[in-house]
Write a protein that holds these residues in place. Structure first.
Motif, PDB file in Angstrom:
ATOM      1  N   ASP A   3       0.876  -1.166   0.000  1.00 50.80           N
ATOM      2  CA  ASP A   3       0.000   0.000   0.000  1.00 50.80           C
ATOM      3  C   ASP A   3       0.915   1.218   0.000  1.00 50.80           C
ATOM      4  N   TYR A  55       0.432   4.259   0.401  1.00 49.53           N
ATOM      5  CA  TYR A  55       0.161   5.302   1.376  1.00 49.53           C
ATOM      6  C   TYR A  55       0.376   4.845   2.807  1.00 49.53           C
ATOM      7  N   GLU A  79     -10.500   4.117   0.713  1.00 47.38           N
ATOM      8  CA  GLU A  79      -9.802   4.039  -0.571  1.00 47.38           C
ATOM      9  C   GLU A  79      -8.310   4.178  -0.347  1.00 47.38           C
ATOM     10  N   THR A  80      -7.539   3.493  -1.180  1.00 51.31           N
ATOM     11  CA  THR A  80      -6.084   3.576  -1.106  1.00 51.31           C
ATOM     12  C   THR A  80      -5.523   3.192  -2.471  1.00 51.31           C
ATOM     13  N   ARG A  81      -4.226   3.120  -2.563  1.00 50.07           N
ATOM     14  CA  ARG A  81      -3.556   2.694  -3.795  1.00 50.07           C
ATOM     15  C   ARG A  81      -2.585   1.579  -3.432  1.00 50.07           C
ATOM     16  N   ARG A 120       0.652  -0.856  -4.921  1.00 46.01           N
ATOM     17  CA  ARG A 120       1.663  -1.076  -5.950  1.00 46.01           C
ATOM     18  C   ARG A 120       1.757  -2.589  -6.124  1.00 46.01           C
ATOM     19  N   SER A 124       3.221  -1.517 -11.224  1.00 47.44           N
ATOM     20  CA  SER A 124       2.067  -0.680 -11.561  1.00 47.44           C
ATOM     21  C   SER A 124       1.284  -0.336 -10.298  1.00 47.44           C
ATOM     22  N   VAL A 125       0.595   0.795 -10.341  1.00 49.79           N
ATOM     23  CA  VAL A 125      -0.179   1.266  -9.200  1.00 49.79           C
ATOM     24  C   VAL A 125      -1.658   1.195  -9.553  1.00 49.79           C
ATOM     25  N   ILE A 126      -2.471   0.689  -8.617  1.00 47.63           N
ATOM     26  CA  ILE A 126      -3.911   0.641  -8.837  1.00 47.63           C
ATOM     27  C   ILE A 126      -4.631   1.302  -7.665  1.00 47.63           C
ATOM     28  N   ASP A 127      -5.768   1.928  -7.983  1.00 51.05           N
ATOM     29  CA  ASP A 127      -6.634   2.479  -6.953  1.00 51.05           C
ATOM     30  C   ASP A 127      -7.568   1.366  -6.491  1.00 51.05           C
ATOM     31  N   VAL A 128      -7.734   1.225  -5.185  1.00 52.99           N
ATOM     32  CA  VAL A 128      -8.628   0.206  -4.652  1.00 52.99           C
ATOM     33  C   VAL A 128      -9.518   0.796  -3.577  1.00 52.99           C
ATOM     34  N   GLU A 129     -10.686   0.203  -3.459  1.00 52.06           N
ATOM     35  CA  GLU A 129     -11.585   0.524  -2.356  1.00 52.06           C
ATOM     36  C   GLU A 129     -11.652  -0.713  -1.490  1.00 52.06           C
TER      37      GLU A 129
END
Length: 177
Positions: free
Chosen positions: A129, A131, A152-154, A156, A161-166
């Motif tokens: 994560d 953050y 929500e967070t991001r 790696r 690659s980085v993805i946004d997730v809830e």
């Protein structure tokens, strides 16, 4: 022979043998074949007939109800398994002590692994994560496991690659830990 024929046509049908010519050997063999009760035909045993009939009917009804409930449970489990496996949302069952216990294919794709079985044992801090440090995740953990939470967070992924997730958590005590 009557018992064998009856049970072959309807295994759940209750059968009581009420006879004046039987023997103990016949009774034992019949019981092994599914006979519900064996009553000798004489005045002394006649009073047992009504109780035997009621008991056999009750047993048959209980068995039918148990079989029906078992079928319904199996069908419900199959539907839940289908929803879990086919969901486009990443879903996992997570234990504070043991990490991921089970995950679906969408969850595996989300965290960047090829197969859901590779996620078993992973912990939230394994997902990198971007953050949160491991300490921040662990500090948040008591809240996550005690009440429903969405944030929500991001992440790696292993490929960078980085993805946004809830993240949505639904705590349960039924999993043991």
């Amino acid at each position: 022979e009557v018992l064998r024929t009856t049970k072959s046509q309807d295994p759940g049908c209750p059968v009581i043998m009420y006879t004046g010519t039987g023997s103990e050997e016949i009774a034992v063999e019949a019981m092994k074949l599914g006979l519900n009760d064996y009553i000798i035909k004489n005045v002394k045993h006649f009073v047992r007939l009504r109780v035997a009939v009621e008991s056999a009917i009750e047993h048959a009804e209980t068995r039918a109800r148990a079989e029906r409930l078992s079928t319904e449970l199996n069908e419900a489990q199959a539907r839940i398994r289908f929803l879990f496996e086919e969901s486009h949302d990443g879903v996992c069952i997570l234990s504070p002590a043991r990490g991921v216990l089970e995950a679906n294919a969408s969850f595996a794709r989300m965290v960047g692994v090829a197969d859901a079985s590779q996620t078993v044992g992973m912990h939230p801090w394994d997902w990198d994560d971007i953050y949160s440090t491991r300490e921040k995740v662990l500090a948040r953990w008591p809240k996550v496991i005690s009440s429903p939470e969405t944030y929500e967070t991001r992440f790696r992924r292993p490929d960078g690659s980085v993805i946004d997730v809830e993240i949505s958590s639904t705590p349960t005590e039924k999993l043991g830990d």
